[in-house]
Enzyme design. Sequence first.
Site, PDB file in Angstrom:
ATOM      1  N   LYS A  51      41.116  27.914  38.176  1.00  0.00           N
ATOM      2  CA  LYS A  51      39.688  28.154  37.970  1.00  0.00           C
ATOM      3  C   LYS A  51      39.162  28.702  39.282  1.00  0.00           C
ATOM      4  O   LYS A  51      39.035  27.973  40.272  1.00  0.00           O
ATOM      5  CB  LYS A  51      38.964  26.848  37.596  1.00  0.00           C
ATOM      6  CG  LYS A  51      37.464  27.036  37.495  1.00  0.00           C
ATOM      7  CD  LYS A  51      36.730  25.740  37.240  1.00  0.00           C
ATOM      8  CE  LYS A  51      35.265  25.902  37.593  1.00  0.00           C
ATOM      9  NZ  LYS A  51      34.500  24.663  37.434  1.00  0.00           N
TER      10      LYS A  51
ATOM     11  N   ALA B 226      29.723  25.186  33.618  1.00  0.00           N
ATOM     12  CA  ALA B 226      28.680  24.793  34.562  1.00  0.00           C
ATOM     13  C   ALA B 226      27.265  24.840  33.980  1.00  0.00           C
ATOM     14  O   ALA B 226      26.931  25.712  33.188  1.00  0.00           O
ATOM     15  CB  ALA B 226      28.701  25.645  35.819  1.00  0.00           C
TER      16      ALA B 226
ATOM     17  N   ASN C 144      31.177  18.562  33.750  1.00  0.00           N
ATOM     18  CA  ASN C 144      31.566  17.420  34.562  1.00  0.00           C
ATOM     19  C   ASN C 144      30.367  16.495  34.801  1.00  0.00           C
ATOM     20  O   ASN C 144      30.302  15.386  34.294  1.00  0.00           O
ATOM     21  CB  ASN C 144      32.159  17.908  35.894  1.00  0.00           C
ATOM     22  CG  ASN C 144      32.836  16.810  36.698  1.00  0.00           C
ATOM     23  OD1 ASN C 144      33.736  17.071  37.469  1.00  0.00           O
ATOM     24  ND2 ASN C 144      32.451  15.557  36.538  1.00  0.00           N
TER      25      ASN C 144
END
Lengths: 253, 65
Positions: free
Chosen positions: A93, A181, A203
Amino acid sequence: MRTFYGVMLDTPLMLGTALYPSPAIMAEAFRVSRASVATVSLRREGRQGQAFWDIIRGFGVHVLPNTAGCYSAREAITTAQMAREVFETNWIKLEVIGHADTLQPDPFGLLAATEALAADGFEVFPYTTEDQVLAARLLEAGAQVLMPWGAPIGSGLGLNNRYGLKALRAAFPDVPMVIDAGLGLPSHAADAMEMGFDAVLLNTAVAQAGDPVAMARAFSMAAQAGALAHGADPMAPRDMAAPSTPVLGKAWL
Amino acid sequence: MRIEVNGQAREVTATTVAAALAELGLAAARIATALNGTFVPKAARGDTHLTEGDRLEVLAPMQGG
Protein backbone atom coordinates in the site's frame (compact mmCIF):
# COMPACT_ATOMS: atom_id res chain seq x y z
CA MET A 1 -15.16 -9.87 -11.18
CA ARG A 2 -12.29 -7.51 -10.50
CA THR A 3 -9.44 -9.12 -8.56
CA PHE A 4 -6.51 -7.67 -6.68
CA TYR A 5 -3.46 -8.85 -8.61
CA GLY A 6 -5.24 -12.13 -9.23
CA VAL A 7 -6.54 -12.48 -5.68
CA MET A 8 -10.28 -12.74 -5.19
CA LEU A 9 -11.18 -11.46 -1.74
CA ASP A 10 -13.82 -13.25 0.32
CA THR A 11 -15.17 -9.99 1.73
CA PRO A 12 -14.82 -6.36 0.55
CA LEU A 13 -13.40 -5.22 3.90
CA MET A 14 -9.77 -4.30 4.50
CA LEU A 15 -8.98 -3.43 8.08
CA GLY A 16 -6.06 -1.61 9.68
CA THR A 17 -4.29 -2.97 12.74
CA ALA A 18 -3.46 0.28 14.57
CA LEU A 19 -5.06 2.25 17.41
CA TYR A 20 -7.06 -0.58 19.04
CA PRO A 21 -7.46 -0.54 22.83
CA SER A 22 -5.76 -3.97 22.98
CA PRO A 23 -4.51 -6.81 20.75
CA ALA A 24 -7.42 -8.95 21.98
CA ILE A 25 -9.97 -6.37 20.82
CA MET A 26 -8.18 -6.09 17.47
CA ALA A 27 -8.33 -9.86 17.06
CA GLU A 28 -12.02 -9.92 17.91
CA ALA A 29 -12.69 -7.08 15.44
CA PHE A 30 -11.02 -9.11 12.70
CA ARG A 31 -12.93 -12.23 13.66
CA VAL A 32 -16.41 -10.71 13.67
CA SER A 33 -15.84 -8.51 10.61
CA ARG A 34 -14.34 -11.32 8.52
CA ALA A 35 -12.03 -8.69 7.02
CA SER A 36 -10.05 -10.24 4.20
CA VAL A 37 -7.00 -7.97 4.34
CA ALA A 38 -4.97 -6.55 7.23
CA THR A 39 -2.76 -3.51 6.76
CA VAL A 40 0.51 -3.39 8.66
CA SER A 41 3.61 -1.20 8.79
CA LEU A 42 7.29 -1.21 9.66
CA ARG A 43 8.78 0.84 12.45
CA ARG A 44 12.05 1.00 14.30
CA GLU A 45 12.64 -2.28 16.11
CA GLY A 46 11.00 -2.21 19.51
CA ARG A 47 11.31 -5.97 20.23
CA GLN A 48 7.55 -6.41 19.86
CA GLY A 49 7.65 -7.01 16.11
CA GLN A 50 7.67 -10.80 16.11
CA ALA A 51 4.80 -11.03 18.63
CA PHE A 52 2.69 -8.60 16.59
CA TRP A 53 3.46 -10.48 13.40
CA ASP A 54 2.44 -13.79 15.01
CA ILE A 55 -0.95 -12.28 15.95
CA ILE A 56 -1.56 -11.01 12.42
CA ARG A 57 -0.54 -14.29 10.83
CA GLY A 58 -3.05 -16.04 13.06
CA PHE A 59 -5.88 -14.10 11.41
CA GLY A 60 -5.38 -16.01 8.16
CA VAL A 61 -5.95 -12.89 6.07
CA HIS A 62 -3.98 -11.28 3.25
CA VAL A 63 -1.38 -8.85 4.56
CA LEU A 64 -0.96 -5.43 2.98
CA PRO A 65 2.09 -3.56 4.27
CA ASN A 66 2.01 0.22 3.97
CA THR A 67 4.59 2.96 3.55
CA ALA A 68 2.76 5.29 5.95
CA GLY A 69 4.62 8.42 6.92
CA CYS A 70 6.88 8.53 3.86
CA TYR A 71 7.21 11.98 2.34
CA SER A 72 9.41 11.15 -0.65
CA ALA A 73 9.49 8.52 -3.37
CA ARG A 74 12.93 7.39 -2.22
CA GLU A 75 11.77 6.86 1.37
CA ALA A 76 8.68 4.99 0.19
CA ILE A 77 10.68 2.76 -2.18
CA THR A 78 13.16 1.78 0.54
CA THR A 79 10.31 1.14 2.99
CA ALA A 80 8.53 -1.02 0.40
CA GLN A 81 11.67 -3.07 -0.20
CA MET A 82 12.07 -3.62 3.55
CA ALA A 83 8.38 -4.52 3.90
CA ARG A 84 8.58 -7.09 1.10
CA GLU A 85 11.37 -8.89 2.91
CA VAL A 86 9.75 -8.84 6.34
CA PHE A 87 6.17 -9.61 5.33
CA GLU A 88 7.02 -11.88 2.39
CA THR A 89 4.52 -10.32 0.00
CA ASN A 90 4.76 -8.28 -3.19
CA TRP A 91 1.72 -6.27 -2.14
CA ILE A 92 2.41 -2.73 -1.01
CA LYS A 93 0.00 0.00 0.00
CA LEU A 94 1.99 2.89 -1.37
CA GLU A 95 1.67 6.12 0.55
CA VAL A 96 3.77 9.11 -0.42
CA ILE A 97 2.42 11.95 1.65
CA GLY A 98 2.56 15.51 0.43
CA HIS A 99 1.04 17.50 3.24
CA ALA A 100 1.14 16.96 6.99
CA ASP A 101 -2.29 18.43 7.81
CA THR A 102 -4.32 16.66 5.15
CA LEU A 103 -2.06 13.62 4.69
CA GLN A 104 -2.87 14.14 1.04
CA PRO A 105 -0.84 12.06 -1.40
CA ASP A 106 2.02 13.77 -3.21
CA PRO A 107 1.01 12.87 -6.78
CA PHE A 108 4.49 13.39 -8.22
CA GLY A 109 6.29 11.27 -5.63
CA LEU A 110 3.51 8.68 -5.80
CA LEU A 111 3.88 8.31 -9.55
CA ALA A 112 7.68 8.04 -9.38
CA ALA A 113 7.52 5.43 -6.63
CA THR A 114 4.79 3.45 -8.39
CA GLU A 115 6.87 3.29 -11.54
CA ALA A 116 9.99 2.14 -9.72
CA LEU A 117 8.22 -0.43 -7.55
CA ALA A 118 6.09 -1.93 -10.34
CA ALA A 119 9.27 -2.35 -12.41
CA ASP A 120 10.82 -4.13 -9.42
CA GLY A 121 8.02 -6.71 -9.23
CA PHE A 122 5.87 -5.09 -6.57
CA GLU A 123 2.07 -5.24 -6.74
CA VAL A 124 1.31 -1.65 -5.95
CA PHE A 125 -1.84 -0.36 -4.24
CA PRO A 126 -1.32 3.40 -4.60
CA TYR A 127 -3.08 5.60 -2.05
CA THR A 128 -4.27 8.37 -4.34
CA THR A 129 -6.90 11.07 -4.75
CA GLU A 130 -9.93 10.96 -7.06
CA ASP A 131 -7.88 12.73 -9.76
CA GLN A 132 -8.48 10.94 -13.06
CA VAL A 133 -5.36 12.20 -14.77
CA LEU A 134 -3.21 10.92 -11.95
CA ALA A 135 -5.14 7.62 -12.00
CA ALA A 136 -4.35 7.14 -15.69
CA ARG A 137 -0.68 7.88 -15.07
CA LEU A 138 -0.51 5.45 -12.15
CA LEU A 139 -2.02 2.71 -14.31
CA GLU A 140 0.45 3.47 -17.10
CA ALA A 141 3.24 3.25 -14.53
CA GLY A 142 2.23 -0.31 -13.68
CA ALA A 143 -0.36 -0.10 -10.90
CA GLN A 144 -3.25 -2.51 -11.45
CA VAL A 145 -5.25 -1.37 -8.42
CA LEU A 146 -6.15 2.14 -7.24
CA MET A 147 -6.93 3.27 -3.73
CA PRO A 148 -8.64 6.66 -3.91
CA TRP A 149 -9.24 8.42 -0.62
CA GLY A 150 -12.73 9.04 0.71
CA ALA A 151 -11.49 11.90 2.89
CA PRO A 152 -8.25 12.71 4.74
CA ILE A 153 -6.87 9.78 6.79
CA GLY A 154 -8.44 9.56 10.23
CA SER A 155 -10.97 12.35 9.56
CA GLY A 156 -14.11 10.17 9.48
CA LEU A 157 -15.71 12.56 6.99
CA GLY A 158 -16.80 9.87 4.55
CA LEU A 159 -16.86 10.38 0.80
CA ASN A 160 -15.77 14.00 0.47
CA ASN A 161 -16.14 14.21 -3.29
CA ARG A 162 -18.82 11.80 -4.44
CA TYR A 163 -18.91 13.34 -7.89
CA GLY A 164 -15.17 12.88 -8.36
CA LEU A 165 -15.24 9.31 -7.07
CA LYS A 166 -18.20 8.41 -9.27
CA ALA A 167 -16.43 9.85 -12.29
CA LEU A 168 -13.27 7.94 -11.43
CA ARG A 169 -15.21 4.68 -11.07
CA ALA A 170 -16.89 5.26 -14.43
CA ALA A 171 -13.65 6.23 -16.19
CA PHE A 172 -11.85 2.99 -15.33
CA PRO A 173 -14.54 0.30 -15.19
CA ASP A 174 -12.07 -2.61 -15.26
CA VAL A 175 -9.69 -1.38 -12.58
CA PRO A 176 -10.15 -2.73 -9.05
CA MET A 177 -10.52 0.18 -6.67
CA VAL A 178 -10.54 0.43 -2.89
CA ILE A 179 -11.86 3.45 -1.04
CA ASP A 180 -9.08 4.01 1.44
CA ALA A 181 -9.16 6.47 4.28
CA GLY A 182 -11.60 8.95 5.74
CA LEU A 183 -14.55 6.65 6.38
CA GLY A 184 -16.29 7.29 9.68
CA LEU A 185 -19.59 5.43 9.53
CA PRO A 186 -20.84 2.16 8.06
CA SER A 187 -23.16 4.18 5.79
CA HIS A 188 -20.02 5.64 4.14
CA ALA A 189 -18.84 2.12 3.38
CA ALA A 190 -22.23 1.09 2.02
CA ASP A 191 -22.27 4.23 -0.14
CA ALA A 192 -18.83 3.43 -1.58
CA MET A 193 -19.81 -0.13 -2.37
CA GLU A 194 -23.14 0.93 -3.90
CA MET A 195 -21.13 3.21 -6.20
CA GLY A 196 -19.31 0.17 -7.52
CA PHE A 197 -16.03 0.27 -5.62
CA ASP A 198 -14.55 -3.13 -4.95
CA ALA A 199 -13.59 -2.79 -1.29
CA VAL A 200 -13.15 -0.32 1.53
CA LEU A 201 -10.12 0.08 3.75
CA LEU A 202 -10.52 1.58 7.19
CA ASN A 203 -8.86 1.65 10.56
CA THR A 204 -9.63 4.60 12.82
CA ALA A 205 -13.42 4.37 12.47
CA VAL A 206 -13.33 0.87 13.94
CA ALA A 207 -10.36 1.06 16.30
CA GLN A 208 -11.39 4.34 17.92
CA ALA A 209 -15.10 3.56 18.23
CA GLY A 210 -16.39 3.12 21.77
CA ASP A 211 -17.00 -0.54 20.91
CA PRO A 212 -14.55 -1.48 18.14
CA VAL A 213 -15.86 -5.02 17.81
CA ALA A 214 -19.47 -3.93 17.24
CA MET A 215 -18.30 -1.24 14.82
CA ALA A 216 -16.18 -3.74 12.89
CA ARG A 217 -19.24 -5.92 12.47
CA ALA A 218 -21.37 -2.93 11.43
CA PHE A 219 -18.83 -1.92 8.76
CA SER A 220 -18.65 -5.48 7.52
CA MET A 221 -22.42 -5.73 7.17
CA ALA A 222 -22.63 -2.32 5.50
CA ALA A 223 -19.86 -3.07 3.00
CA GLN A 224 -21.45 -6.38 2.08
CA ALA A 225 -24.92 -4.82 1.84
CA GLY A 226 -23.55 -2.12 -0.45
CA ALA A 227 -21.82 -4.69 -2.66
CA LEU A 228 -24.97 -6.77 -2.87
CA ALA A 229 -27.01 -3.67 -3.74
CA HIS A 230 -24.59 -2.65 -6.48
CA GLY A 231 -24.83 -6.11 -8.00
CA ALA A 232 -28.62 -5.97 -7.79
CA ASP A 233 -28.76 -3.00 -10.21
CA PRO A 234 -30.45 -0.25 -8.16
CA MET A 235 -33.46 1.62 -9.54
CA ALA A 236 -32.85 5.03 -11.08
CA PRO A 237 -33.93 7.95 -8.88
CA ARG A 238 -36.67 10.22 -10.26
CA ASP A 239 -37.95 13.64 -9.31
CA MET A 240 -41.69 12.90 -9.23
CA ALA A 241 -43.57 10.40 -7.11
CA ALA A 242 -44.71 7.14 -8.68
CA PRO A 243 -47.26 5.06 -6.75
CA SER A 244 -46.13 1.60 -5.85
CA THR A 245 -49.62 0.37 -4.91
CA PRO A 246 -51.68 -0.39 -8.04
CA VAL A 247 -54.12 2.39 -9.00
CA LEU A 248 -56.26 -0.05 -10.94
CA GLY A 249 -59.02 -1.61 -8.81
CA LYS A 250 -59.09 1.18 -6.22
CA ALA A 251 -62.54 1.58 -4.61
CA TRP A 252 -64.78 4.47 -5.72
CA LEU A 253 -65.66 6.11 -2.40
CA MET B 1 33.45 2.44 15.53
CA ARG B 2 30.62 4.82 16.11
CA ILE B 3 27.46 4.37 14.02
CA GLU B 4 23.87 5.43 14.36
CA VAL B 5 21.28 2.69 14.90
CA ASN B 6 17.68 3.85 14.56
CA GLY B 7 18.76 7.38 15.32
CA GLN B 8 20.79 6.46 18.43
CA ALA B 9 24.58 6.70 18.52
CA ARG B 10 26.11 3.26 19.19
CA GLU B 11 29.66 2.06 19.59
CA VAL B 12 30.13 -1.26 17.79
CA THR B 13 33.09 -3.53 17.11
CA ALA B 14 31.28 -5.07 14.13
CA THR B 15 32.39 -4.16 10.64
CA THR B 16 29.42 -5.56 8.71
CA VAL B 17 25.66 -5.10 9.00
CA ALA B 18 25.22 -8.79 9.87
CA ALA B 19 27.80 -8.57 12.66
CA ALA B 20 26.29 -5.37 14.00
CA LEU B 21 22.87 -7.04 14.22
CA ALA B 22 24.40 -9.96 16.09
CA GLU B 23 26.11 -7.53 18.46
CA LEU B 24 22.77 -5.79 19.06
CA GLY B 25 21.07 -9.13 19.77
CA LEU B 26 18.97 -8.97 16.62
CA ALA B 27 20.54 -11.78 14.60
CA ALA B 28 17.37 -13.92 14.73
CA ALA B 29 14.77 -11.14 14.82
CA ARG B 30 12.16 -10.58 12.10
CA ILE B 31 13.58 -7.31 10.84
CA ALA B 32 14.63 -5.49 7.71
CA THR B 33 17.63 -3.24 7.38
CA ALA B 34 18.65 -0.12 5.50
CA LEU B 35 22.04 1.54 5.51
CA ASN B 36 22.22 5.28 4.86
CA GLY B 37 18.74 5.17 3.34
CA THR B 38 19.37 2.19 1.04
CA PHE B 39 17.75 -1.20 1.59
CA VAL B 40 20.16 -3.98 2.57
CA PRO B 41 18.58 -7.37 1.81
CA LYS B 42 19.09 -10.11 4.36
CA ALA B 43 21.38 -12.04 2.01
CA ALA B 44 23.64 -9.00 1.60
CA ARG B 45 24.07 -8.12 5.28
CA GLY B 46 27.23 -10.21 5.67
CA ASP B 47 28.95 -8.45 2.77
CA THR B 48 27.77 -4.94 3.58
CA HIS B 49 30.57 -3.15 5.40
CA LEU B 50 30.11 -0.40 7.94
CA THR B 51 32.07 2.79 8.09
CA GLU B 52 32.26 5.41 10.81
CA GLY B 53 29.11 7.53 11.02
CA ASP B 54 26.90 5.16 9.01
CA ARG B 55 23.18 5.31 9.68
CA LEU B 56 21.65 1.87 10.15
CA GLU B 57 17.88 1.49 10.26
CA VAL B 58 16.45 -1.72 11.73
CA LEU B 59 12.69 -2.02 11.22
CA ALA B 60 10.22 -4.56 12.53
CA PRO B 61 6.52 -5.36 11.95
CA MET B 62 4.21 -2.86 13.55
CA GLN B 63 0.55 -1.87 13.62
CA GLY B 64 -0.57 0.13 10.61
CA GLY B 65 -3.59 1.50 8.81
